[in-house]
Design a protein around this motif. Structure first.
Motif, PDB file in Angstrom:
ATOM      1  N   PRO A  89       0.109  40.534  50.009  1.00  0.00           N
ATOM      2  CA  PRO A  89      -0.610  39.420  49.390  1.00  0.00           C
ATOM      3  C   PRO A  89      -1.961  39.859  48.838  1.00  0.00           C
ATOM      4  CG  PRO A  89       0.252  38.814  51.556  1.00  0.00           C
ATOM      5  CD  PRO A  89       0.396  40.300  51.430  1.00  0.00           C
ATOM      6  N   ASP A  90      -2.426  39.150  47.835  1.00  0.00           N
ATOM      7  CA  ASP A  90      -3.684  39.530  47.182  1.00  0.00           C
ATOM      8  C   ASP A  90      -4.860  39.510  48.152  1.00  0.00           C
ATOM      9  OD1 ASP A  90      -2.368  39.856  44.801  1.00  0.00           O
ATOM     10  OD2 ASP A  90      -2.781  37.832  44.085  1.00  0.00           O
ATOM     11  N   SER A  91      -4.885  38.532  49.062  1.00  0.00           N
ATOM     12  CA  SER A  91      -6.060  38.360  49.921  1.00  0.00           C
ATOM     13  C   SER A  91      -5.843  38.844  51.350  1.00  0.00           C
ATOM     14  CB  SER A  91      -6.446  36.873  49.956  1.00  0.00           C
ATOM     15  OG  SER A  91      -5.353  36.088  50.429  1.00  0.00           O
ATOM     16  N   MET A  92      -4.674  39.432  51.622  1.00  0.00           N
ATOM     17  CA  MET A  92      -4.371  39.864  52.984  1.00  0.00           C
ATOM     18  C   MET A  92      -3.663  41.219  52.936  1.00  0.00           C
ATOM     19  SD  MET A  92      -3.049  36.360  54.886  1.00  0.00           S
ATOM     20  CE  MET A  92      -1.671  36.060  53.779  1.00  0.00           C
ATOM     21  N   ARG A  93      -3.447  41.790  54.101  1.00  0.00           N
ATOM     22  CA  ARG A  93      -2.653  43.002  54.170  1.00  0.00           C
ATOM     23  C   ARG A  93      -1.198  42.637  54.437  1.00  0.00           C
ATOM     24  NH1 ARG A  93      -1.385  44.538  59.407  1.00  0.00           N
ATOM     25  NH2 ARG A  93      -2.713  43.834  61.122  1.00  0.00           N
ATOM     26  N   ASP A 125      -0.265  50.448  51.487  1.00  0.00           N
ATOM     27  CA  ASP A 125      -1.448  50.203  50.663  1.00  0.00           C
ATOM     28  C   ASP A 125      -1.326  48.864  49.962  1.00  0.00           C
ATOM     29  OD1 ASP A 125      -2.688  52.587  51.335  1.00  0.00           O
ATOM     30  OD2 ASP A 125      -1.671  53.701  49.743  1.00  0.00           O
ATOM     31  N   HIS A 126      -2.469  48.358  49.481  1.00  0.00           N
ATOM     32  CA  HIS A 126      -2.489  47.015  48.929  1.00  0.00           C
ATOM     33  C   HIS A 126      -1.621  46.891  47.681  1.00  0.00           C
ATOM     34  CE1 HIS A 126      -4.093  42.976  48.745  1.00  0.00           C
ATOM     35  NE2 HIS A 126      -4.259  43.126  47.450  1.00  0.00           N
ATOM     36  N   ASP A 127      -1.442  47.979  46.939  1.00  0.00           N
ATOM     37  CA  ASP A 127      -0.636  47.899  45.725  1.00  0.00           C
ATOM     38  C   ASP A 127       0.836  48.224  45.971  1.00  0.00           C
ATOM     39  OD1 ASP A 127      -0.925  50.568  46.276  1.00  0.00           O
ATOM     40  OD2 ASP A 127      -1.565  51.154  44.256  1.00  0.00           O
ATOM     41  N   GLU A 144       3.800  36.707  64.629  1.00  0.00           N
ATOM     42  CA  GLU A 144       2.549  37.450  64.481  1.00  0.00           C
ATOM     43  C   GLU A 144       1.477  36.574  63.821  1.00  0.00           C
ATOM     44  OE1 GLU A 144       2.650  40.771  61.742  1.00  0.00           O
ATOM     45  OE2 GLU A 144       4.336  39.884  60.697  1.00  0.00           O
ATOM     46  N   PRO A 145       0.207  36.959  63.938  1.00  0.00           N
ATOM     47  CA  PRO A 145      -0.859  36.162  63.305  1.00  0.00           C
ATOM     48  C   PRO A 145      -0.621  36.008  61.804  1.00  0.00           C
ATOM     49  CG  PRO A 145      -1.785  37.789  64.805  1.00  0.00           C
ATOM     50  CD  PRO A 145      -0.328  38.103  64.697  1.00  0.00           C
ATOM     51  N   ASN A 146      -1.031  34.871  61.268  1.00  0.00           N
ATOM     52  CA  ASN A 146      -0.806  34.593  59.846  1.00  0.00           C
ATOM     53  C   ASN A 146      -2.091  34.445  59.042  1.00  0.00           C
ATOM     54  OD1 ASN A 146      -1.829  32.094  60.578  1.00  0.00           O
ATOM     55  ND2 ASN A 146       0.146  31.055  60.526  1.00  0.00           N
ATOM     56  N   ASN A 147      -3.242  34.677  59.699  1.00  0.00           N
ATOM     57  CA  ASN A 147      -4.507  34.466  58.993  1.00  0.00           C
ATOM     58  C   ASN A 147      -4.970  35.686  58.206  1.00  0.00           C
ATOM     59  OD1 ASN A 147      -4.884  35.808  61.450  1.00  0.00           O
ATOM     60  ND2 ASN A 147      -7.056  35.251  61.525  1.00  0.00           N
ATOM     61  N   ASP A 148      -4.424  36.866  58.518  1.00  0.00           N
ATOM     62  CA  ASP A 148      -4.901  38.062  57.825  1.00  0.00           C
ATOM     63  C   ASP A 148      -3.776  38.955  57.331  1.00  0.00           C
ATOM     64  OD1 ASP A 148      -3.986  38.959  60.271  1.00  0.00           O
ATOM     65  OD2 ASP A 148      -5.645  40.349  60.599  1.00  0.00           O
ATOM     66  N   ARG A 149      -2.518  38.521  57.465  1.00  0.00           N
ATOM     67  CA  ARG A 149      -1.392  39.354  57.060  1.00  0.00           C
ATOM     68  C   ARG A 149      -0.227  38.461  56.623  1.00  0.00           C
ATOM     69  NH1 ARG A 149      -1.305  41.769  62.891  1.00  0.00           N
ATOM     70  NH2 ARG A 149      -3.439  41.060  62.589  1.00  0.00           N
ATOM     71  N   GLY A 150       0.639  39.037  55.824  1.00  0.00           N
ATOM     72  CA  GLY A 150       1.800  38.297  55.334  1.00  0.00           C
ATOM     73  C   GLY A 150       2.531  39.129  54.299  1.00  0.00           C
ATOM     74  N   TRP A 151       3.366  38.461  53.514  1.00  0.00           N
ATOM     75  CA  TRP A 151       4.106  39.109  52.432  1.00  0.00           C
ATOM     76  C   TRP A 151       3.925  38.317  51.150  1.00  0.00           C
ATOM     77  CZ3 TRP A 151       5.519  43.722  53.796  1.00  0.00           C
ATOM     78  CH2 TRP A 151       5.915  43.991  55.105  1.00  0.00           C
ATOM     79  N   VAL A 161     -11.708  51.833  60.538  1.00  0.00           N
ATOM     80  CA  VAL A 161     -11.907  50.388  60.505  1.00  0.00           C
ATOM     81  C   VAL A 161     -11.152  49.752  61.657  1.00  0.00           C
ATOM     82  CG1 VAL A 161     -11.613  48.303  59.107  1.00  0.00           C
ATOM     83  CG2 VAL A 161     -12.112  50.485  58.001  1.00  0.00           C
ATOM     84  N   ALA A 162     -11.801  48.854  62.397  1.00  0.00           N
ATOM     85  CA  ALA A 162     -11.158  48.165  63.507  1.00  0.00           C
ATOM     86  C   ALA A 162     -10.151  47.149  62.996  1.00  0.00           C
ATOM     87  CB  ALA A 162     -12.211  47.471  64.370  1.00  0.00           C
ATOM     88  N   ASP A 163      -9.046  46.988  63.752  1.00  0.00           N
ATOM     89  CA  ASP A 163      -8.028  45.994  63.427  1.00  0.00           C
ATOM     90  C   ASP A 163      -7.683  45.223  64.701  1.00  0.00           C
ATOM     91  OD1 ASP A 163      -5.953  44.643  61.997  1.00  0.00           O
ATOM     92  OD2 ASP A 163      -4.507  45.977  62.972  1.00  0.00           O
ATOM     93  N   PRO A 164      -7.930  43.899  64.718  1.00  0.00           N
ATOM     94  CA  PRO A 164      -8.377  43.076  63.587  1.00  0.00           C
ATOM     95  C   PRO A 164      -9.890  43.108  63.436  1.00  0.00           C
ATOM     96  CG  PRO A 164      -7.954  41.704  65.483  1.00  0.00           C
ATOM     97  CD  PRO A 164      -7.575  43.100  65.897  1.00  0.00           C
ATOM     98  N   GLY A 165     -10.364  42.446  62.435  1.00  0.00           N
ATOM     99  CA  GLY A 165     -11.794  42.290  62.194  1.00  0.00           C
ATOM    100  C   GLY A 165     -12.317  43.034  60.996  1.00  0.00           C
TER     101      GLY A 165
END
Length: 656
Positions: free
Chosen positions: A83-87, A126-128, A158-165, A600-604
């Motif tokens: 997703p554009d705004s998440m991993r 990766d994001h792309d 799994e959490p849905n606030n910072d990851r998805g498809w 980089v720490a995950d999450p956060g």
């Protein structure tokens, strides 16, 4: 994200859109595809879990072909990206693509599952990143008519606030006469069936189903989607390969192990246990159903049954996710008819990335669409702009069966884009009565070209008895063969390959299926494979986490017009990525650059360590996260300000 093809909507579809909550509909905009309709139901939809329920639906309405449009072939394509705004999401969850409702009318609670997606381990993409899958859905063409609601059903916790498809779903309908007319479709099994539970035996859940053949029916096609899930002390149902029988009128028509090997998954590497074989599925996989054609006569009564290997275990959590349909068909419309299904090699399709690019050994899939057995094909093939070849295939295919055919000879190519053409000229020494699907043209990329000699550099890991490699010429003869058991642990080998001009393939294999590196096998260590020229310039770096094999096609030539330039991207490795705290990054490049490393720490997303290497060309660097305690991190490498590497590190409390 690459868009699906730009296509124009017809007037009739625009009018229908007024009455539908949501519709995306397309018909071809080019004369070359005048009998093709494409429908996009989900376009860049962000998909996440609902941890409170374990599932979330993403229904979309769309306008499909009218009932009077004759479908020759229907294909469903699924694309995943971050997703554009998440991993990208982490876990290998079971998703379903379902025909939920038709024409605005209420559907039943189950709908019709027409696709089963096993999501990848996406934690290190990766994001792309993006990947495409496809599957044949022609048997469901009668459901995909007019206005239809397609539901993408996503499971997981799994959490849905910072990851998805980010998903897209597209359907392609090729017009033309159907090989056989579909009369009816009936769902006979659909559920997650407990397996091994004495209180709920699977034999009772999968009871025989009786059906009556419809008027005009000649055969019933049984479609079975089956995957094993859950975990008990014996690994069932996800990690145990049990046998299944398909029984028709009391006779076993098929028996096979419900198992799939994952080490050569085209989508690799992934962040989790992607190499582990599973019960008929792999992470990052769009499941293809098992298909059986059962002969019937109009009005006859039959039974069909799915029987699993007896299995009992106290406290089992195993289950078999099974969905099965019977599609009744009229007799095949033609006696003598074949179709070219796909060109596997050469190809740019994501599913064929393990086999491509290649400079020899074209490979195609053909299907018998005729009532009589397919025993011979006369095939013409070649790269457009080069001399064509011909080949006569001999075999014995029943109706609807497919064959994978290897076409001999090199695959000539120009630097840059190329097109490969395959044409079926005759079927069983006669003319094909439906020639429209006898030709395919696909784009493909030329293989790299290197000057001889080429230097293969192999660094073994701690388990070299699993590693071997071979270099073969296009005629199959062996130019170099290093067999299993001949290499020493944690050793560096430089093999200078003095090769005559021509086409070659390098194959590196790992008999354990865990490559030269796998995050869970820390004791196995890390190795690598790279190609260099005599001047020490790196020509190719191979991913160490390759599962079962690496295949690399290349040419050897002195023609400076086609020689591939040394790679610009650096080779970066990180190991171990499951650690008590210490991990090491290796970096090799053909030129010095300004390199920055961020942990980089995950999450956060907090940057807990950053280092700069202003003029780095090669080196090995150790990072110690012991003091921070168990947690997940990402190590990101930036070269001249551009991110080139992103890998997850798990700091654990203890190692098993």
């Amino acid at each position: 994200m690459k868009p699906f093809p730009d296509l124009k909507a017809p007037a009739w579809a625009i009018l229908l859109c007024v009455f539908l909550p949501c519709a995306i509909f397309f018909t071809p905009g080019t004369a070359a595809a005048a009998d093709t309709i494409r429908v996009v139901t989900h376009s860049d939809v962000t998909v996440g879990t609902d941890p409170s329920t374990g599932f979330r639906s993403y229904p979309r309405w769309a306008v499909f072909p009218r009932a009077d449009f004759s479908v020759r072939k229907a294909t469903m394509r699924v694309r995943f990206g971050c997703p554009d705004s998440m991993r990208c999401a982490d876990w290998d969850y079971l998703d379903h693509i379902i025909v939920r409702r038709k024409g605005g009318l209420a559907g039943d609670s189950l709908g019709y599952e027409i696709g089963r997606m096993l999501t990848p381990y996406g934690g290190a993409f990766d994001h792309d990143w993006e990947f495409d899958w496809s599957t044949d859905v022609t048997d469901f063409a009668s459901l995909l008519r007019d206005s239809v609601e397609i539901d993408y059903y996503h499971s997981g916790y799994e959490p849905n606030n910072d990851r998805g498809w980010r998903i897209s779903v597209e359907f392609e309908f090729i017009g033309g006469p159907s090989p056989a007319r579909a009369i009816s479709i009936t769902r006979i099994y659909d559920g997650n069936y407990p397996y091994g539970d004495t209180a709920r035996p699977i034999t009772a859940s999968l009871a025989p189903v009786k059906f009556t053949a419809a008027a005009g029916a000649a055969f019933a096609r049984l479609l079975v989607y089956q995957t094993g899930h859950g975990g008990d002390d014996s690994g069932c149902g996800e990690f145990c390969g049990k046998y299944r029988e398909i029984v028709f009128d009391g006779k076993v028509v098929d028996a096979r192990r419900i198992w799939k090997e994952c080490g050569d998954n085209p989508l690799s590497p992934q962040a989790g246990t992607w190499i582990y074989d599973r019960a008929n599925w792999c992470p990052g996989d769009l499941l293809t159903p098992d298909v059986y054609d059962l002969a019937v006569a109009p009005g006859s009564v039959h039974t069909v049954d799915i029987e699993m290997e007896p299995y009992v275990l106290a406290g089992t959590q195993a289950n078999e996710a099974i969905c099965a349909y019977l599609v009744q068909y009229s007799p095949p419309a033609a006696e003598n008819e074949a179709a070219l299904v796909s060109i596997v090699v050469p190809s740019t399709d994501a599913a064929g990335r393990r086999l491509n690019p290649a400079c020899a050994g074209a490979r195609v899939v053909v299907r018998n669409n005729g009532a009589i057995p397919l025993t011979s094909l006369y095939i013409r093939y070649g790269t457009i702009g080069f001399e064509e070849r011909s080949f006569v295939w001999k075999g014995n295919l029943a109706f609807n069966d497919t064959a994978l055919i290897d076409l001999p000879g090199d695959i000539p190519a120009r630097v840059g884009g190329n097109r490969f053409r395959v044409l079926l000229l005759s079927v069983n020494d006669a003319e094909d009565v439906v020639p429209d699907d006898n030709e395919l043209i696909v784009p493909f990329d030329a293989t790299p070209a290197h000057r001889s000699p080429v230097v293969l550099v192999l660094k073994t890991n701690a388990e070299p008895a699993q590693t071997a490699y071979v270099v073969r010429r296009s005629d199959g003869s062996v130019a170099r063969d290093v067999k299993v058991g001949t290499l020493a642990p944690d050793s560096l080998y430089r093999d200078t390959l003095r090769l005559d001009p021509g086409c070659y393939e390098l194959t590196v294999t790992d008999t354990a299926g865990d490559g030269l590196e796998f995050w869970y096998n820390v004791k196995g260590g890390r190795g690598y494979v790279r190609l260099f020229d005599l001047a020490g310039m790196m020509l190719k770096n191979f991913e160490s986490d390759f599962g079962s094999s690496i295949r690399y096609g290349f040419r050897v030539s002195d023609d400076r017009r086609i020689i591939s330039v040394p790679v610009a991207a650096p080779a970066i490795g990180l190991f171990p990525t499951r650690t008590l705290g210490v991990t090491t990054m290796d970096y090799v490049s053909n030129a010095p650059a300004a390199v920055s490393v961020k942990i980089v720490a995950d999450p956060g997303g907090e940057v807990i360590e950053a280092r700069d290497y202003p003029d780095l060309q090669a080196g090995s660097f150790t990072y110690d996260l012991t003091s921070r305690g168990p947690q997940r991190y990402y190590l990101k490498v930036f070269v001249n300000g551009v991110q080139k590497f992103n890998k997850r590190v798990r700091v654990v409390e203890k190692m098993e």
